[in-house]
Design an enzyme around this catalytic site. Structure first.
Site, PDB file in Angstrom:
ATOM      1  N   HIS A   1       0.822  -1.208   0.000  1.00 47.81           N
ATOM      2  CA  HIS A   1       0.000   0.000   0.000  1.00 47.81           C
ATOM      3  C   HIS A   1       0.861   1.265   0.000  1.00 47.81           C
ATOM      4  O   HIS A   1       0.690   2.141  -0.840  1.00 47.81           O
ATOM      5  CB  HIS A   1      -0.934   0.000   1.209  1.00 47.81           C
ATOM      6  CG  HIS A   1      -1.843   1.180   1.220  1.00 47.81           C
ATOM      7  ND1 HIS A   1      -3.104   1.124   0.671  1.00 47.81           N
ATOM      8  CD2 HIS A   1      -1.669   2.442   1.666  1.00 47.81           C
ATOM      9  CE1 HIS A   1      -3.667   2.330   0.792  1.00 47.81           C
ATOM     10  NE2 HIS A   1      -2.814   3.142   1.401  1.00 47.81           N
TER      11      HIS A   1
ATOM     12  N   HIS B   1       3.116   6.248  -1.871  1.00 45.47           N
ATOM     13  CA  HIS B   1       3.729   7.437  -1.266  1.00 45.47           C
ATOM     14  C   HIS B   1       5.254   7.385  -1.367  1.00 45.47           C
ATOM     15  O   HIS B   1       5.940   7.959  -0.534  1.00 45.47           O
ATOM     16  CB  HIS B   1       3.329   7.545   0.212  1.00 45.47           C
ATOM     17  CG  HIS B   1       1.865   7.735   0.408  1.00 45.47           C
ATOM     18  ND1 HIS B   1       1.217   8.917   0.106  1.00 45.47           N
ATOM     19  CD2 HIS B   1       0.898   6.889   0.851  1.00 45.47           C
ATOM     20  CE1 HIS B   1      -0.075   8.787   0.363  1.00 45.47           C
ATOM     21  NE2 HIS B   1      -0.290   7.572   0.811  1.00 45.47           N
TER      22      HIS B   1
ATOM     23  N   LYS C   1      -4.946  10.735  -8.413  1.00 49.04           N
ATOM     24  CA  LYS C   1      -4.764  10.971  -6.977  1.00 49.04           C
ATOM     25  C   LYS C   1      -4.729  12.495  -6.824  1.00 49.04           C
ATOM     26  O   LYS C   1      -3.771  13.145  -7.234  1.00 49.04           O
ATOM     27  CB  LYS C   1      -3.439  10.343  -6.506  1.00 49.04           C
ATOM     28  CG  LYS C   1      -3.197  10.529  -5.023  1.00 49.04           C
ATOM     29  CD  LYS C   1      -2.778   9.231  -4.358  1.00 49.04           C
ATOM     30  CE  LYS C   1      -2.788   9.376  -2.847  1.00 49.04           C
ATOM     31  NZ  LYS C   1      -2.786   8.119  -2.133  1.00 49.04           N
TER      32      LYS C   1
END
Length: 285
Positions: free
Chosen positions: A158, A174, A220
């Site tokens: 993730h 990220h 995003k």
């Protein structure tokens, strides 16, 4: 906003200073922030693109491949099925790669600082092999993102690799190395930077950015990411925050170098659900 956590700020700055593998802006890589991103909602398929070029103008890949923690990290990025709801199959080779990565980061000063701090707080196993098991559970143990699904996710996937939901929403992602590699393959389209209220545009030396991008057909609207830091630095930061608390969501305000950040960690049982920095301000404005 929560008051500055001075104790964690001190620790994270020690880690920042110890991060000898961090790439240097302008020397090991250059970024091109371009235009300010327009408004967007998760799941938008088309948003205004205010950046015609890639975010990463260049990255010294020789240097990346020559540093063991980066090299072992990069080998993990292709081990995942990005769609949630699709069961992950973990091969013996992938388990071996996960362990190589953990061995590489555990040999760094950054992870040693994290481990020492967690020991003082009684939150980590003293023996390195046991601590490594702990890290494996937190980051690599599979779980289902939605009840009833097969195990389709893990903290590492993730946070560092990114996932998609129904092909409409981007979850996680990220990490700057994954961003760079996906951008190089034209999988990611950088749309522009997201400015803070009181901050003009970021400059090319900023090592924390808020950005907007599309990946695999979804947008995003805003994602924050460290730029140039080593994998062990992010891993250490998020692990410390995860182990210090048992709340479902931890938010701590810290100052690292010139960046005031809110560090956010979500738990999924005994595993990391997500973790990322939110840029509040920088002092070099």
């Amino acid at each position: 906003r929560k008051a500055l956590n001075r104790e964690l700020s001190k620790l994270f700055n020690e880690m920042w200073d110890a991060d000898v593998h961090r790439l240097r802006p302008g020397k090991d890589y250059t970024i091109d922030v371009q235009g300010k991103a327009g408004p967007a909602q998760p799941g938008d398929s088309a948003v205004q693109d205010n950046a015609a070029r890639h975010l990463f103008h260049n990255v010294n890949e020789e240097r990346l491949k020559s540093i063991k923690t980066f090299a072992t990290f990069i080998s993990l990025l292709d081990n995942y099925e990005t769609s949630t709801g699709v069961a992950e199959v973990v091969t013996p080779e992938e388990i071996f790669e996960n362990n190589c990565f953990l061995d590489a980061i555990l040999a760094t000063e950054v992870m040693r600082l994290a481990h020492d701090y967690l020991l003082k707080k009684n939150r980590a196993k003293p023996n390195l092999a046991d601590f490594k098991h702990q890290l494996y559970d937190i980051w690599f143990q599979l779980y289902a993102r939605k009840e009833g699904d097969r195990p389709d996710s893990c903290g590492f996937e993730h946070v560092f690799v990114g996932e998609t939901r129904h092909g409409k929403e981007i979850l996680g992602l990220h990490n700057w190395v994954q961003f760079y590699l996906q951008e190089k393959r034209n999988q990611i389209d950088y749309k522009g930077y997201v400015a803070r209220k009181n901050k003009t545009r970021p400059d090319k030396d900023d090592q924390v950015l808020s950005i907007q991008f599309s990946w695999k057909g979804s947008v995003k609207p805003i994602g924050s990411t460290f730029i140039g830091v080593s994998p062990e630095f992010e891993f250490a930061l998020y692990t410390v925050l995860f182990l210090l608390s048992e709340e479902r969501v931890t938010r701590e305000t810290v100052k690292i170098d010139e960046y005031e950040l809110q560090m956010v960690v979500w738990r999924h049982g005994y595993h990391i659900g997500t973790a990322y920095p939110v840029l509040l301000s920088t002092t070099s404005e």
